[in-house]
Scaffold this active site. Structure first.
Site, mmCIF file in Angstrom:
data_model
loop_
_atom_site.group_PDB
_atom_site.id
_atom_site.type_symbol
_atom_site.label_atom_id
_atom_site.label_comp_id
_atom_site.label_asym_id
_atom_site.label_seq_id
_atom_site.Cartn_x
_atom_site.Cartn_y
_atom_site.Cartn_z
ATOM 1 N N TYR A 30 0.889 -1.553 0.276
ATOM 2 C CA TYR A 30 0.054 0.724 0.151
ATOM 3 C C TYR A 30 0.799 1.342 0.007
ATOM 4 O O TYR A 30 0.041 1.985 -0.541
ATOM 5 C CB TYR A 30 -0.966 0.188 1.281
ATOM 6 C CG TYR A 30 -1.868 -1.220 1.449
ATOM 7 C CD1 TYR A 30 -3.135 -1.163 0.411
ATOM 8 C CD2 TYR A 30 -1.969 -2.383 1.786
ATOM 9 C CE1 TYR A 30 -3.938 -2.246 0.542
ATOM 10 C CE2 TYR A 30 -2.469 -3.447 2.486
ATOM 11 C CZ TYR A 30 -3.556 -2.872 1.310
ATOM 12 O OH TYR A 30 -4.397 -4.373 1.775
ATOM 13 N N HIS A 35 -4.050 5.989 -1.251
ATOM 14 C CA HIS A 35 -5.164 6.630 0.067
ATOM 15 C C HIS A 35 -3.879 6.534 1.578
ATOM 16 O O HIS A 35 -4.234 7.072 2.297
ATOM 17 C CB HIS A 35 -5.672 4.775 0.560
ATOM 18 C CG HIS A 35 -7.275 4.901 1.226
ATOM 19 N ND1 HIS A 35 -7.638 6.239 2.029
ATOM 20 C CD2 HIS A 35 -7.350 3.548 1.669
ATOM 21 C CE1 HIS A 35 -9.109 5.897 1.936
ATOM 22 N NE2 HIS A 35 -9.109 4.442 1.996
ATOM 23 N N TYR A 81 -4.891 -0.345 9.386
ATOM 24 C CA TYR A 81 -5.529 -0.515 8.386
ATOM 25 C C TYR A 81 -6.569 0.669 8.988
ATOM 26 O O TYR A 81 -7.146 1.634 9.851
ATOM 27 C CB TYR A 81 -6.342 -1.270 8.381
ATOM 28 C CG TYR A 81 -4.938 -2.678 7.301
ATOM 29 C CD1 TYR A 81 -5.033 -2.574 6.285
ATOM 30 C CD2 TYR A 81 -4.577 -3.343 8.364
ATOM 31 C CE1 TYR A 81 -3.981 -3.602 6.173
ATOM 32 C CE2 TYR A 81 -3.955 -4.849 7.593
ATOM 33 C CZ TYR A 81 -3.080 -4.260 6.721
ATOM 34 O OH TYR A 81 -2.715 -5.827 5.989
ATOM 35 N N ASN A 129 -13.611 5.881 6.197
ATOM 36 C CA ASN A 129 -13.978 5.346 7.424
ATOM 37 C C ASN A 129 -12.668 5.684 8.138
ATOM 38 O O ASN A 129 -12.697 5.518 9.073
ATOM 39 C CB ASN A 129 -13.356 3.828 6.821
ATOM 40 C CG ASN A 129 -14.898 3.460 5.683
ATOM 41 O OD1 ASN A 129 -16.274 3.565 6.340
ATOM 42 N ND2 ASN A 129 -14.690 2.384 5.256
#
Length: 210
Positions: A30, A35, A81, A129
């Site tokens: 990632y 993100h 996360y 989120n």
């Protein structure tokens, strides 16, 4: 009969930023994705403050401890996360007795184009989120947010779903624009650590253009 009045002076809590949370997902898969823009900025700020990230499992993240103008400043990159970012932020805020107003969250923003950035306090989470979980953990939406524009697939002319878009690296021109935003953010964070949000906002937003 004389009345004696006692005036109690309560200490005023500083609203300067004392906890900076960069949002992203841990791991090499990632590292370069859109993100993780919050992680990118957090890494640069740690360098600027001459602080080093180290794993602190009790705080669910990589934590760096710094000093600014004689005051302690914490930086965190949650390892839980994105969707559970509140665990790290909430744990640190509780342990160090920090108010939501002393917390700055660095995160990617779909509603801003690459090259744009906005500083704001409070508000909703707009479906992000990570912000949603932090708001629940702090029990308040009144923390500060640095919204780093990554664009939306629709506005960038890409045939991708949002969930797929944010987990891919920016294109070269987008990355250049995001890097410019990160440079601008680094320049104004000291003002936020001093509690001068008006100055930080004015300087930061002036670079967004029309």
């Amino acid at each position: 009969m004389r009345r004696v009045f006692c005036v109690l002076y309560m200490p005023i809590m500083s609203t300067a930023i004392r906890l900076i949370a960069g949002l992203g997902n841990p791991g090499p898969d990632y590292e370069t994705t859109r993100h993780n823009a919050g992680f990118w900025l957090a890494d640069h700020l740690a360098d600027d403050l001459r602080a080093t990230f180290a794993l602190e499992k009790s705080f669910f993240g990589m934590v760096a401890k710094a000093r600014h103008a004689g005051e302690n400043v914490l930086l965190v990159k949650p390892i839980t996360y994105m969707n559970r970012s509140g665990q790290a932020v909430g744990a640190l805020a509780r342990f160090y007795k920090l108010a939501p107003e002393q917390v700055l969250v660095l995160h990617d923003e779909l509603d801003l184009l690459p090259g744009q950035v906005k500083l704001k306090q409070g508000g909703g989470h707009a479906g992000h989120n990570g912000l949603k979980d932090i708001q629940a953990a702090l029990g308040s939406p009144n923390f500060w947010r640095l919204r780093i524009g990554i664009g939306h697939p629709r506005t960038l002319g890409l045939a991708q779903q949002v969930a797929d878009f944010v987990l891919h690296p920016p294109r070269r021109d987008e990355q250049t624009a995001i890097d410019d935003v990160i440079h601008r953010c680094r320049a104004v964070v000291p003002a936020m650590l001093d509690g001068d949000f008006a100055l930080a906002t004015r300087q930061l937003h002036s670079g967004n253009g029309a």
